[in-house]
Design a protein around this motif. Structure first.
Motif, PDB file in Angstrom:
ATOM      1  N   ASN A 276     -60.149  -7.334  -7.816  1.00  0.00           N
ATOM      2  CA  ASN A 276     -59.721  -8.094  -8.990  1.00  0.00           C
ATOM      3  C   ASN A 276     -58.231  -8.416  -8.934  1.00  0.00           C
ATOM      4  OD1 ASN A 276     -58.899  -7.638 -12.287  1.00  0.00           O
ATOM      5  ND2 ASN A 276     -60.302  -9.232 -11.663  1.00  0.00           N
TER       6      ASN A 276
ATOM      7  N   ASN B 155     -56.839 -12.162  -8.543  1.00  0.00           N
ATOM      8  CA  ASN B 155     -55.951 -12.707  -9.590  1.00  0.00           C
ATOM      9  C   ASN B 155     -54.646 -13.196  -8.973  1.00  0.00           C
ATOM     10  OD1 ASN B 155     -57.628 -12.334 -11.725  1.00  0.00           O
ATOM     11  ND2 ASN B 155     -56.626 -10.510 -12.518  1.00  0.00           N
TER      12      ASN B 155
ATOM     13  N   LYS C   6     -55.473 -16.383  -7.528  1.00  0.00           N
ATOM     14  CA  LYS C   6     -55.845 -17.388  -8.532  1.00  0.00           C
ATOM     15  C   LYS C   6     -54.638 -17.876  -9.323  1.00  0.00           C
ATOM     16  CE  LYS C   6     -58.850 -15.717 -11.545  1.00  0.00           C
ATOM     17  NZ  LYS C   6     -60.036 -15.306 -12.324  1.00  0.00           N
TER      18      LYS C   6
ATOM     19  N   ILE D 225     -47.537 -17.674 -11.296  1.00  0.00           N
ATOM     20  CA  ILE D 225     -47.080 -18.234 -12.578  1.00  0.00           C
ATOM     21  C   ILE D 225     -46.465 -17.176 -13.492  1.00  0.00           C
ATOM     22  CG2 ILE D 225     -48.719 -20.142 -12.532  1.00  0.00           C
ATOM     23  CD1 ILE D 225     -50.492 -18.612 -14.498  1.00  0.00           C
TER      24      ILE D 225
ATOM     25  N   VAL E 178     -46.329 -13.847 -16.243  1.00  0.00           N
ATOM     26  CA  VAL E 178     -46.884 -13.659 -17.585  1.00  0.00           C
ATOM     27  C   VAL E 178     -45.719 -13.553 -18.570  1.00  0.00           C
ATOM     28  CG1 VAL E 178     -48.446 -12.238 -18.998  1.00  0.00           C
ATOM     29  CG2 VAL E 178     -48.707 -12.257 -16.510  1.00  0.00           C
TER      30      VAL E 178
ATOM     31  N   LEU F  20     -52.835  -8.166 -21.681  1.00  0.00           N
ATOM     32  CA  LEU F  20     -53.635  -8.546 -20.508  1.00  0.00           C
ATOM     33  C   LEU F  20     -54.846  -7.640 -20.267  1.00  0.00           C
ATOM     34  CD1 LEU F  20     -51.179  -9.601 -17.675  1.00  0.00           C
ATOM     35  CD2 LEU F  20     -52.185 -10.933 -19.511  1.00  0.00           C
TER      36      LEU F  20
ATOM     37  N   TYR G 242     -59.299 -11.044 -22.889  1.00  0.00           N
ATOM     38  CA  TYR G 242     -58.004 -11.707 -23.075  1.00  0.00           C
ATOM     39  C   TYR G 242     -57.659 -12.594 -21.884  1.00  0.00           C
ATOM     40  CZ  TYR G 242     -53.444 -12.780 -24.822  1.00  0.00           C
ATOM     41  OH  TYR G 242     -52.361 -13.462 -25.302  1.00  0.00           O
TER      42      TYR G 242
ATOM     43  N   VAL H  72     -54.648 -15.640 -20.909  1.00  0.00           N
ATOM     44  CA  VAL H  72     -53.431 -16.279 -21.403  1.00  0.00           C
ATOM     45  C   VAL H  72     -53.725 -17.738 -21.699  1.00  0.00           C
ATOM     46  CG1 VAL H  72     -51.071 -16.943 -20.806  1.00  0.00           C
ATOM     47  CG2 VAL H  72     -51.954 -14.696 -20.144  1.00  0.00           C
TER      48      VAL H  72
ATOM     49  N   SER I 284     -53.287 -21.087 -16.525  1.00  0.00           N
ATOM     50  CA  SER I 284     -54.284 -20.037 -16.334  1.00  0.00           C
ATOM     51  C   SER I 284     -55.647 -20.487 -16.822  1.00  0.00           C
ATOM     52  CB  SER I 284     -53.857 -18.737 -16.992  1.00  0.00           C
ATOM     53  OG  SER I 284     -53.764 -18.888 -18.368  1.00  0.00           O
TER      54      SER I 284
ATOM     55  N   SER J   2     -60.973 -20.274 -13.228  1.00  0.00           N
ATOM     56  CA  SER J   2     -62.185 -19.724 -13.824  1.00  0.00           C
ATOM     57  C   SER J   2     -61.989 -18.241 -14.118  1.00  0.00           C
ATOM     58  CB  SER J   2     -63.350 -19.915 -12.879  1.00  0.00           C
ATOM     59  OG  SER J   2     -63.115 -19.140 -11.737  1.00  0.00           O
TER      60      SER J   2
ATOM     61  N   PHE K 115     -63.369 -14.744 -17.045  1.00  0.00           N
ATOM     62  CA  PHE K 115     -63.877 -14.354 -18.365  1.00  0.00           C
ATOM     63  C   PHE K 115     -62.905 -13.452 -19.125  1.00  0.00           C
ATOM     64  CE2 PHE K 115     -67.662 -15.024 -15.724  1.00  0.00           C
ATOM     65  CZ  PHE K 115     -68.347 -15.946 -16.498  1.00  0.00           C
ATOM     66  N   GLY K 116     -61.768 -13.127 -18.524  1.00  0.00           N
ATOM     67  CA  GLY K 116     -60.841 -12.194 -19.176  1.00  0.00           C
ATOM     68  C   GLY K 116     -61.389 -10.781 -19.199  1.00  0.00           C
TER      69      GLY K 116
ATOM     70  N   LEU L  13     -59.320  -7.364 -15.769  1.00  0.00           N
ATOM     71  CA  LEU L  13     -58.270  -6.371 -16.015  1.00  0.00           C
ATOM     72  C   LEU L  13     -58.728  -5.325 -17.022  1.00  0.00           C
ATOM     73  CD1 LEU L  13     -54.999  -8.520 -16.029  1.00  0.00           C
ATOM     74  CD2 LEU L  13     -55.848  -6.973 -14.253  1.00  0.00           C
TER      75      LEU L  13
ATOM     76  N   SER M 212     -45.758 -11.778 -10.643  1.00  0.00           N
ATOM     77  CA  SER M 212     -46.128 -10.531 -11.317  1.00  0.00           C
ATOM     78  C   SER M 212     -46.380  -9.447 -10.282  1.00  0.00           C
ATOM     79  CB  SER M 212     -47.431 -10.697 -12.095  1.00  0.00           C
ATOM     80  OG  SER M 212     -47.444 -11.909 -12.772  1.00  0.00           O
TER      81      SER M 212
ATOM     82  N   PHE N  90     -48.709  -5.983 -10.236  1.00  0.00           N
ATOM     83  CA  PHE N  90     -49.639  -5.067 -10.897  1.00  0.00           C
ATOM     84  C   PHE N  90     -49.613  -3.748 -10.135  1.00  0.00           C
ATOM     85  CE2 PHE N  90     -51.978  -7.436 -14.118  1.00  0.00           C
ATOM     86  CZ  PHE N  90     -51.527  -8.725 -13.860  1.00  0.00           C
TER      87      PHE N  90
HETATM   88  P1  ADP Z   1     -59.676 -13.553 -15.657  1.00  0.00           P
HETATM   89  O1  ADP Z   1     -58.766 -13.703 -14.497  1.00  0.00           O
HETATM   90  O2  ADP Z   1     -61.101 -13.562 -15.290  1.00  0.00           O
HETATM   91  O3  ADP Z   1     -59.357 -14.485 -16.757  1.00  0.00           O
HETATM   92  P2  ADP Z   1     -58.520 -10.893 -15.972  1.00  0.00           P
HETATM   93  O4  ADP Z   1     -58.898  -9.843 -16.955  1.00  0.00           O
HETATM   94  O5  ADP Z   1     -58.568 -10.536 -14.555  1.00  0.00           O
HETATM   95  O6  ADP Z   1     -59.463 -12.116 -16.312  1.00  0.00           O
HETATM   96  O7  ADP Z   1     -57.076 -11.399 -16.336  1.00  0.00           O
HETATM   97  C1  ADP Z   1     -56.768 -11.676 -17.690  1.00  0.00           C
HETATM   98  C2  ADP Z   1     -55.684 -12.734 -17.793  1.00  0.00           C
HETATM   99  O8  ADP Z   1     -54.451 -12.200 -17.299  1.00  0.00           O
HETATM  100  C3  ADP Z   1     -55.925 -13.951 -16.946  1.00  0.00           C
HETATM  101  O9  ADP Z   1     -56.740 -14.894 -17.639  1.00  0.00           O
HETATM  102  C4  ADP Z   1     -54.524 -14.473 -16.697  1.00  0.00           C
HETATM  103  O10 ADP Z   1     -54.131 -15.257 -17.806  1.00  0.00           O
HETATM  104  C5  ADP Z   1     -53.666 -13.207 -16.671  1.00  0.00           C
HETATM  105  N1  ADP Z   1     -53.380 -12.735 -15.290  1.00  0.00           N
HETATM  106  C6  ADP Z   1     -54.070 -11.814 -14.582  1.00  0.00           C
HETATM  107  N2  ADP Z   1     -53.497 -11.617 -13.374  1.00  0.00           N
HETATM  108  C7  ADP Z   1     -52.425 -12.436 -13.313  1.00  0.00           C
HETATM  109  C8  ADP Z   1     -51.422 -12.705 -12.325  1.00  0.00           C
HETATM  110  N3  ADP Z   1     -51.419 -12.083 -11.129  1.00  0.00           N
HETATM  111  N4  ADP Z   1     -50.478 -13.623 -12.632  1.00  0.00           N
HETATM  112  C9  ADP Z   1     -50.462 -14.239 -13.829  1.00  0.00           C
HETATM  113  N5  ADP Z   1     -51.369 -14.045 -14.798  1.00  0.00           N
HETATM  114  C10 ADP Z   1     -52.351 -13.155 -14.551  1.00  0.00           C
END
Ligand code: ADP
Length: 495
Positions: free
Chosen positions: A386, A390, A393, A421, A423, A431, A436, A438, A443, A447, A449-450, A453, A477, A479
């Motif tokens: 994941n 991300n 993505k 990009i 956060v 997050l 959730y 953004v 974002s 694609s 579902f939030g 994470l 970012s 993580f």
């Molecule tokens: P998804 O990616 O399926 O929407 P996630 O729970 O993995 O769901 O992530 C939640 C949200 O956090 C994302 O929709 C995105 O807006 C933000 N996000 C996650 N990882 C990153 C990242 N590496 N850089 C920027 N924004 C991120």
């Protein structure tokens, strides 16, 4: 009060009356002729000195239809004092009909024969006070009405004395009868055992942070069956009048909503199971084909099959995510199956998988020598997958990703850094919340579902680890997650 007639003349006495700040008037006959009225009284009436010597009905004709003249007549006839409070008097003041509220007295003065010879009228204009009272009563009534309409129960807790005060609706929701005395302990006894500790710690948390309290929990009946769900919302109020900390709030019946959630979860779980079966068989066939391919020297078909296999895995991860979500939402704990494995090896596998789908991805792995952890390999793999997907993505331009491992104090810390990009500060704390994503073009165009994470944080929490993020909006970012190292001694034997 008796006045010595030898010392003061009538005029002197009247002069004294004029000086009295409270409104006073004297009516000297049965026509209620105004023999004296001080400025305060003239002010209430909205009249001037010209009315002195006039019968009351002539001086203030608008009172003819009001009860005052009849009351005065009665006082004159009976010799008894009359007192009125908050009495409306409709008066024409500066040509405008105005209602004033007055507290007033009609006091008969008796001569030596016990006959009434005049009536002294004192009055206080209470219009302002009375209107305030009315509007407060109205506000209170409106509030009471709104609370009743919202069907919420009210509660208040004196944290020091542990005294709990609740409304009738609260008692109804907690399965008490209206005449029951409720204590904090008897309230806790209405909660299922597995919720009692959870709620105590939520209360402690709210107290420690002087913050808000917001929990959903079931209520049980006398035989311990869960009969309804409520949401309790409250806030710690600073020190009260006796120097005690207080908490107060409301509870709402959320049973219907919970039942809908249960049906939705059951549906998600059922669909996920149904999807999983054909996918497992697809995955099996793809594996067989892949191994058969090694006998033929067909690079293209082998590559296509590997990609197909990867997509099947991705779909299978998604479905597993939904299954985990529906289990968590049903209130179950996340099930983890721990074994001892090398996390560095797992990281390399996940990187290879990612590279397979995104050939332009540049993943740099730093300092990841042999590191043994005692964890659920599949679930940690899902977390890594994941974070990496991300990073890919949400980095539309620069696809450089740096992955590091660091071992410190019996814990391993993995980080995944991108130049994407990023956060914003506003979103960063949210997050890891379920569903959730953004808001924003960048974002939202990807694609998802939030859920990734949220599930990752649940997985890491089930391992007594930690997960967090640092970010610079527009720059990228990082993580991080941490896990305890190796196997506990007792677990080493069977892992
Ligand atoms: P998804 O990616 O399926 O929407 P996630 O729970 O993995 O769901 O992530 C939640 C949200 O956090 C994302 O929709 C995105 O807006 C933000 N996000 C996650 N990882 C990153 C990242 N590496 N850089 C920027 N924004 C991120």
């Amino acid at each position: 009060m008796k006045i010595n007639p030898l010392r003061f003349s009538e005029t002197q006495i009247l002069n004294i009356l004029y000086k009295i700040p409270s409104a006073t008037a004297i009516y000297g006959d049965q026509d209620f002729t105004i023999d004296a009225a001080n400025d305060a009284m003239l002010n209430i009436w909205g009249r001037n000195q010209d009315v002195i010597g006039m019968p009351l009905a002539e001086a203030i004709p608008e009172i003819v239809d009001q009860p005052f003249l009849a009351l005065l007549k009665n006082v004159w006839q009976t010799g008894k004092v009359y007192e009125g409070t908050n009495t409306p008097a409709s008066l024409v003041i500066n040509g405008v009909r105005t209602v004033r509220f007055v507290d007033f007295t009609f006091r008969p003065l008796l001569n030596d024969d016990g006959q009434v010879y005049c009536i002294m009228n004192t009055a206080v204009d209470v219009t302002e006070r009375y209107q305030k009272l009315l509007s407060n009563a109205k506000t209170e009534e409106i509030l009471r009405f709104s609370i009743a309409a919202a069907n919420v129960g009210l509660w208040h807790l004196d944290v020091e004395t542990k005294r709990l005060t609740v409304s009738e609706r609260w008692k109804e929701l907690f399965e008490f009868s209206p005449q029951d005395d409720v204590t904090l302990e008897s309230a806790f006894a209405q909660l299922p055992e597995d919720y009692q500790q959870r709620i105590r710690s939520e209360v402690d948390k709210a107290l420690a942070t002087s913050g808000n309290y917001d929990v959903e929990h079931p209520i049980t009946n006398a035989v311990g069956e869960r009969i309804r769900w409520v949401r309790a919302i409250g806030r710690v109020s600073s020190v009260g009048p006796e120097g005690h900390t207080h908490m107060s709030g409301v509870i709402i019946d959320i049973t219907d909503q919970k039942m809908q959630d249960v049906r939705k979860n059951d549906f998600i779980s059922m669909v996920s199971h149904e999807l999983k079966t054909p996918l497992t068989s697809l995955s099996g066939y793809a594996e067989i084909l892949l191994s058969k391919m090694s006998e033929y020297n067909d690079g293209f078909t082998a590559g296509a099959l590997a990609k197909m296999n990867h997509q099947i895995k991705k779909m299978s991860n998604l479905i597993n995510g939904f299954l985990t979500l529906s289990r968590l939402e049903a209130g179950n704990k996340l099930y983890v199956e721990k074994t001892v494995f090398n996390i560095d090896k797992l990281i390399r596998e996940v990187i290879d998988d990612q590279k397979l789908i995104s050939a332009n991805l540049l993943i740099h792995l730093d300092d990841c020598d042999e590191i043994e952890v005692y964890a659920d390999r599949m679930k940690i793999g899902a977390v890594l997958e994941n974070l990496l997907s991300n990073a890919n993505k949400y980095s539309p331009m620069d696809k450089n990703i740096v992955l590091t491992c660091a071992v410190k104090e019996k814990r391993v810390r993995i980080s995944v850094a991108d130049n994407g990009i990023g956060v914003s500060k506003k979103d960063i704390g949210k997050l890891f919340q379920r569903y959730y994503r953004v808001d924003g073009d960048r974002s939202n165009s990807s694609s998802g579902f939030g859920l990734g994470l949220y599930l990752s944080s649940e997985i890491i929490a089930a391992h007594d680890g930690a997960i967090w993020v640092t970010s610079d909006e527009g720059k990228g970012s990082t993580f991080y997650f941490e896990l305890p190292l190796g196997a506990p001694l007792s677990a080493g034997l069977h892992s």
